[in-house]
Design a protein around this motif. Structure first.
Motif, PDB file in Angstrom:
ATOM      1  N   HIS A 157      46.139  41.751  82.726  1.00 31.05           N
ATOM      2  CA  HIS A 157      44.786  42.956  81.952  1.00 31.05           C
ATOM      3  C   HIS A 157      45.588  43.360  80.847  1.00 31.05           C
ATOM      4  CE1 HIS A 157      42.327  44.032  85.449  1.00 31.05           C
ATOM      5  NE2 HIS A 157      43.609  43.703  86.191  1.00 31.05           N
ATOM      6  N   GLN A 158      47.469  42.718  80.381  1.00 29.84           N
ATOM      7  CA  GLN A 158      47.886  42.848  78.618  1.00 29.84           C
ATOM      8  C   GLN A 158      47.436  44.393  78.915  1.00 29.84           C
ATOM      9  OE1 GLN A 158      48.807  40.190  76.928  1.00 29.84           O
ATOM     10  NE2 GLN A 158      48.968  39.494  78.880  1.00 29.84           N
ATOM     11  N   ALA A 159      48.670  45.273  80.222  1.00 28.75           N
ATOM     12  CA  ALA A 159      48.778  46.698  80.101  1.00 28.75           C
ATOM     13  C   ALA A 159      50.150  46.346  79.819  1.00 28.75           C
ATOM     14  CB  ALA A 159      47.745  46.973  81.167  1.00 28.75           C
ATOM     15  N   HIS A 160      50.123  47.909  79.634  1.00 22.50           N
ATOM     16  CA  HIS A 160      51.339  48.421  78.925  1.00 22.50           C
ATOM     17  C   HIS A 160      52.124  49.132  80.235  1.00 22.50           C
ATOM     18  CE1 HIS A 160      54.690  50.439  76.637  1.00 22.50           C
ATOM     19  NE2 HIS A 160      54.940  51.313  77.567  1.00 22.50           N
ATOM     20  N   LEU A 161      53.296  48.651  80.531  1.00 18.36           N
ATOM     21  CA  LEU A 161      53.715  49.443  82.204  1.00 18.36           C
ATOM     22  C   LEU A 161      55.373  49.805  82.102  1.00 18.36           C
ATOM     23  CD1 LEU A 161      54.591  48.223  85.059  1.00 18.36           C
ATOM     24  CD2 LEU A 161      56.135  46.637  84.641  1.00 18.36           C
ATOM     25  N   ILE A 162      54.658  51.121  82.610  1.00 17.78           N
ATOM     26  CA  ILE A 162      55.702  51.830  82.070  1.00 17.78           C
ATOM     27  C   ILE A 162      56.733  52.361  83.793  1.00 17.78           C
ATOM     28  CG2 ILE A 162      56.427  54.409  81.866  1.00 17.78           C
ATOM     29  CD1 ILE A 162      53.361  54.299  80.358  1.00 17.78           C
ATOM     30  N   ALA A 163      57.678  51.941  83.768  1.00 19.62           N
ATOM     31  CA  ALA A 163      58.132  52.386  84.899  1.00 19.62           C
ATOM     32  C   ALA A 163      59.474  53.753  84.807  1.00 19.62           C
ATOM     33  CB  ALA A 163      59.687  51.764  85.280  1.00 19.62           C
ATOM     34  N   LEU A 164      58.639  54.359  85.917  1.00 17.89           N
ATOM     35  CA  LEU A 164      59.536  55.924  86.322  1.00 17.89           C
ATOM     36  C   LEU A 164      60.697  56.594  86.985  1.00 17.89           C
ATOM     37  CD1 LEU A 164      58.573  59.449  85.241  1.00 17.89           C
ATOM     38  CD2 LEU A 164      57.129  58.866  87.147  1.00 17.89           C
ATOM     39  N   ASN A 165      61.496  56.577  86.767  1.00 15.20           N
ATOM     40  CA  ASN A 165      62.773  57.119  87.942  1.00 15.20           C
ATOM     41  C   ASN A 165      62.584  58.461  87.530  1.00 15.20           C
ATOM     42  OD1 ASN A 165      65.157  56.738  89.521  1.00 15.20           O
ATOM     43  ND2 ASN A 165      66.150  57.849  88.062  1.00 15.20           N
ATOM     44  N   VAL A 166      62.937  58.873  88.809  1.00 13.23           N
ATOM     45  CA  VAL A 166      62.336  60.291  89.030  1.00 13.23           C
ATOM     46  C   VAL A 166      64.166  61.177  89.658  1.00 13.23           C
ATOM     47  CG1 VAL A 166      61.820  62.385  90.010  1.00 13.23           C
ATOM     48  CG2 VAL A 166      60.368  60.684  88.665  1.00 13.23           C
ATOM     49  N   ARG A 167      65.261  62.663  88.236  1.00 10.83           N
ATOM     50  CA  ARG A 167      66.456  62.515  89.526  1.00 10.83           C
ATOM     51  C   ARG A 167      65.580  63.830  90.097  1.00 10.83           C
ATOM     52  NH1 ARG A 167      71.319  60.321  85.600  1.00 10.83           N
ATOM     53  NH2 ARG A 167      70.098  58.830  84.887  1.00 10.83           N
ATOM     54  N   HIS A 168      65.648  63.885  91.194  1.00 14.34           N
ATOM     55  CA  HIS A 168      65.070  65.196  91.832  1.00 14.34           C
ATOM     56  C   HIS A 168      65.600  65.171  93.304  1.00 14.34           C
ATOM     57  CE1 HIS A 168      63.778  62.837  95.694  1.00 14.34           C
ATOM     58  NE2 HIS A 168      64.056  61.992  95.398  1.00 14.34           N
TER      59      HIS A 168
END
Length: 274
Positions: free
Chosen positions: A30-41
């Motif tokens: 889809h020619q989309a912007h890819l965001i990888a989210l890591n959460v330090r909980h």
């Protein structure tokens, strides 16, 4: 229509690489912007333990979160160059579910993992489906998925939730080789189906350019969740699209339901909307 930004929750679990690779393939398609989210909980500690050992435990948890973040980033860096899409790495502190939900409200699609066997509480996927108001793609904790969205099974019951799921999934449905719409145990009336269950939504999808076919079946022996997974295997689909929690989560918890069955027994990725 196309997805313009896709969020994927990453961690250092064994299944993260599969989940991230699937999200990257979608982003490329889809020619989309890819965001990888890591959460330090942080884990919630009883007050008496926090009072006595809080500083020591905080230090241990900080070290654990830092190492987990490094491992998650290494997975991201290995997968990132293969797809030629714009990417973004986010490493943030906060409660897992509410933090992912916050970021998920500002993207077109969020990709998360299926709850692990024996996992306590509703799980991240379950919470996001109900709280975010955006589609959530849940990836099974077991298996590899070399394609996504080529052959799709759409669970259709004429409900608001199913309608939302179909329209949230349009960017994928219109690109699929086949979108197989199935109505299980359809009912009539204004809140049900027409003379040919699934025909109206297939016509609507066809007008959007999707290759859609419809089918309706009845089964008294299997619940709807089991039937959907059985048909997904029969049709060799690589994605299932369905509305989630057409009845309350509490009622599904007590009485069972298709949403909870799919979340715990899925064999292919499932795109859910509420």
């Amino acid at each position: 229509m196309a997805f313009k930004d896709i969020l994927v929750h990453v961690d250092n679990s064994p299944q993260c690489g599969v989940r991230l690779g699937l999200a990257a393939r979608l982003a490329k398609d889809h020619q989309a912007h890819l965001i990888a989210l890591n959460v330090r909980h942080r884990q919630h500690l009883p007050q008496y333990i926090a009072a006595q050992y809080g500083s020591i435990l905080d230090k241990i948890e900080d070290e654990h979160n830092a190492e987990a973040a490094r491992e998650a980033r290494a997975i991201f860096d290995r997968i990132q160059p293969d797809y030629g899409v714009t990417t973004e790495w986010r490493d943030v502190d906060g409660p897992l579910e509410s933090t992912v939900a916050l970021h998920a409200r500002y993207v077109d699609l969020t990709v998360v993992g299926q709850p692990l066997p024996g996992e306590d509480g509703p799980g991240l996927a379950d919470s996001l489906i109900l709280e975010v108001g955006r589609p959530v793609l849940v990836v099974p904790y077991a298996g590899r998925f070399d394609t996504i969205g080529e052959r799709i099974l759409v669970a259709w019951n004429g409900s608001r939730e199913a309608t939302r799921a179909v329209h949230d999934a349009l960017p994928i449905l219109t690109r699929a080789k086949l979108a197989h719409v199935i109505a299980v145990n359809p009912t009539g009336g204004m809140a049900g189906h027409g003379d040919v269950p699934g025909a109206d939504i297939c016509l609507h999808l066809s007008r959007h350019g999707a290759n859609a076919v419809c089918e309706h079946i009845r089964s008294e022996d299997l619940n709807i969740g089991e039937m959907l997974l059985s048909r997904a295997a029969d049709e060799d689909v690589d994605l299932l699209v369905m509305g989630a929690y057409g009845r309350s989560r509490l009622r599904e918890l007590v009485m069972g339901g298709a949403t909870r069955h799919l979340l715990h027994h899925m064999t292919v990725p499932v795109l859910m909307s509420h």
